[in-house]
Design a protein around this motif. Structure first.
Motif, mmCIF file in Angstrom:
data_model
loop_
_atom_site.group_PDB
_atom_site.id
_atom_site.type_symbol
_atom_site.label_atom_id
_atom_site.label_comp_id
_atom_site.label_asym_id
_atom_site.label_seq_id
_atom_site.Cartn_x
_atom_site.Cartn_y
_atom_site.Cartn_z
ATOM 1 N N ALA A 132 -15.406 9.805 2.063
ATOM 2 C CA ALA A 132 -14.217 10.219 2.816
ATOM 3 C C ALA A 132 -14.549 11.338 3.790
ATOM 4 O O ALA A 132 -13.921 11.461 4.846
ATOM 5 C CB ALA A 132 -13.125 10.666 1.844
ATOM 6 N N GLN A 133 -15.547 12.139 3.449
ATOM 7 C CA GLN A 133 -15.939 13.269 4.282
ATOM 8 C C GLN A 133 -17.021 12.913 5.294
ATOM 9 O O GLN A 133 -17.153 13.592 6.322
ATOM 10 C CB GLN A 133 -16.440 14.405 3.383
ATOM 11 C CG GLN A 133 -15.382 14.923 2.418
ATOM 12 C CD GLN A 133 -15.956 15.833 1.346
ATOM 13 O OE1 GLN A 133 -17.092 15.645 0.891
ATOM 14 N NE2 GLN A 133 -15.187 16.826 0.935
ATOM 15 N N ASN A 140 -10.643 5.636 1.157
ATOM 16 C CA ASN A 140 -11.579 5.882 0.057
ATOM 17 C C ASN A 140 -10.789 6.245 -1.197
ATOM 18 O O ASN A 140 -9.832 7.030 -1.138
ATOM 19 C CB ASN A 140 -12.543 7.013 0.416
ATOM 20 C CG ASN A 140 -13.376 6.698 1.653
ATOM 21 O OD1 ASN A 140 -14.415 6.044 1.575
ATOM 22 N ND2 ASN A 140 -12.909 7.158 2.811
ATOM 23 N N LEU A 155 -13.278 19.327 2.655
ATOM 24 C CA LEU A 155 -12.057 18.535 2.721
ATOM 25 C C LEU A 155 -11.483 18.425 4.140
ATOM 26 O O LEU A 155 -10.895 17.389 4.486
ATOM 27 C CB LEU A 155 -10.995 19.118 1.788
ATOM 28 C CG LEU A 155 -10.855 18.456 0.409
ATOM 29 C CD1 LEU A 155 -9.823 19.188 -0.426
ATOM 30 C CD2 LEU A 155 -10.490 16.985 0.535
ATOM 31 N N VAL A 158 -11.974 15.173 6.074
ATOM 32 C CA VAL A 158 -11.316 13.929 5.678
ATOM 33 C C VAL A 158 -10.221 13.599 6.688
ATOM 34 O O VAL A 158 -9.246 14.339 6.826
ATOM 35 C CB VAL A 158 -10.721 14.048 4.264
ATOM 36 C CG1 VAL A 158 -9.943 12.779 3.903
ATOM 37 C CG2 VAL A 158 -11.819 14.299 3.239
ATOM 38 N N LEU A 162 -7.470 9.274 1.488
ATOM 39 C CA LEU A 162 -8.310 9.530 0.312
ATOM 40 C C LEU A 162 -7.390 9.639 -0.893
ATOM 41 O O LEU A 162 -6.492 10.486 -0.928
ATOM 42 C CB LEU A 162 -9.109 10.819 0.483
ATOM 43 C CG LEU A 162 -9.814 11.363 -0.769
ATOM 44 C CD1 LEU A 162 -10.856 10.364 -1.290
ATOM 45 C CD2 LEU A 162 -10.466 12.725 -0.487
ATOM 46 N N HIS A 190 -4.211 13.827 4.622
ATOM 47 C CA HIS A 190 -4.731 12.489 4.342
ATOM 48 C C HIS A 190 -5.090 12.249 2.880
ATOM 49 O O HIS A 190 -5.337 11.103 2.503
ATOM 50 C CB HIS A 190 -5.972 12.224 5.200
ATOM 51 C CG HIS A 190 -5.735 12.337 6.667
ATOM 52 N ND1 HIS A 190 -5.037 11.393 7.395
ATOM 53 C CD2 HIS A 190 -6.077 13.310 7.560
ATOM 54 C CE1 HIS A 190 -4.977 11.753 8.655
ATOM 55 N NE2 HIS A 190 -5.596 12.913 8.796
ATOM 56 N N ALA A 191 -5.148 13.290 2.065
ATOM 57 C CA ALA A 191 -5.588 13.152 0.676
ATOM 58 C C ALA A 191 -4.425 13.283 -0.297
ATOM 59 O O ALA A 191 -3.522 14.092 -0.095
ATOM 60 C CB ALA A 191 -6.656 14.190 0.359
#
Length: 232
Positions: A132-133, A140, A155, A158, A162, A190-191
């Motif tokens: 993801a990174q 991901n 992070l 990203v 994720l 996004h995570a």
């Protein structure tokens, strides 16, 4: 069911990937990232599940640089010892390179729609977080990755979805580290992170010793939704 050969980007040769195709195409592809037990029956069953969701499942043999075709289980001390030895020898940077090559190859598979996600477990969960990174994968998904707190500083890199599944009782990932990851993910554009109460490491390993049906079903449902959203 089939296998393909993917060329390593460093010119050191090619490695195999186990492939399961869905009933209908065109379809997005999912690179399934192995645990420390190699491309074993649990990974093959996971690929079958991914294909049943309507995606092309591609599971590369990431231990090929150490020993090709590792296929062991979590059922004996000898296999655990072998798995940990493989983990210690594994070069994660090379693994990421091989996963990037796998993503690129998956985009161009016959019947693929060009969109690719990764989904990883245990060691693969850490690598999915790293992908993801560091990669251009369209999404991901990380299941009980180890040492993810070490990756928190990156992070901000990203930029694609994720999804992080964290076991509340993970014996291989201390509580402080798990909490740091969840806190870092909060508010990230996004995570998304989810914690599974009472679940041990590898709660979603098919037929594994720590299988937790409730946690696995909930996590897999979230994963399915994320894959559909990212891959169509």
């Amino acid at each position: 069911m089939a296998s393909i050969t993917i060329q390593a980007t460093d010119g050191s040769g090619g490695f195999t990937a186990y492939v399961v195709e869905p009933k209908a195409k065109p379809a997005g592809a999912v690179v399934v990232i192995q645990e420390i037990f190699g491309v074993n029956q649990a990974m093959r069953d996971t690929c079958a599940w991914v294909a049943d969701l309507g995606f092309i499942a591609v599971c590369p043999d990431l231990f090929w640089r150490i020993q090709p075709a590792i296929d062991i289980t979590d059922k004996s001390d000898a296999e655990w010892n072998q798995a940990f030895e493989l983990f210690q020898k594994f070069d994660q940077a090379k693994g990421i390179d091989d996963l990037k090559a796998s993503v690129a190859a998956s985009r161009g598979l016959p019947g693929a729609n060009g969109k690719v996600a990764t989904i990883g477990y245990c060691l693969g969960g850490r690598l999915a977080f790293m992908m993801a990174q560091q990669s251009d994968a369209d999404a991901n998904i990380s299941y009980y990755g180890v040492g993810l707190d070490e990756l928190v500083p990156d992070l901000p890199k990203v930029t694609k979805p994720l999804l992080v599944h964290v076991a509340d009782k993970d014996e291989f990932f201390p509580a402080e580290g798990r909490a740091a990851v969840i806190k870092a993910i909060e508010g990230h554009k996004h995570a998304v992170g989810h914690v599974y109460p009472g679940a041990n490491h590898a709660f979603a390993r098919v037929n594994g010793v720590h299988w937790d049906g409730r946690s696995a079903t909930i996590a897999n449902g979230r994963s399915a939704e994320a894959l559909v959203a990212a891959l169509g």
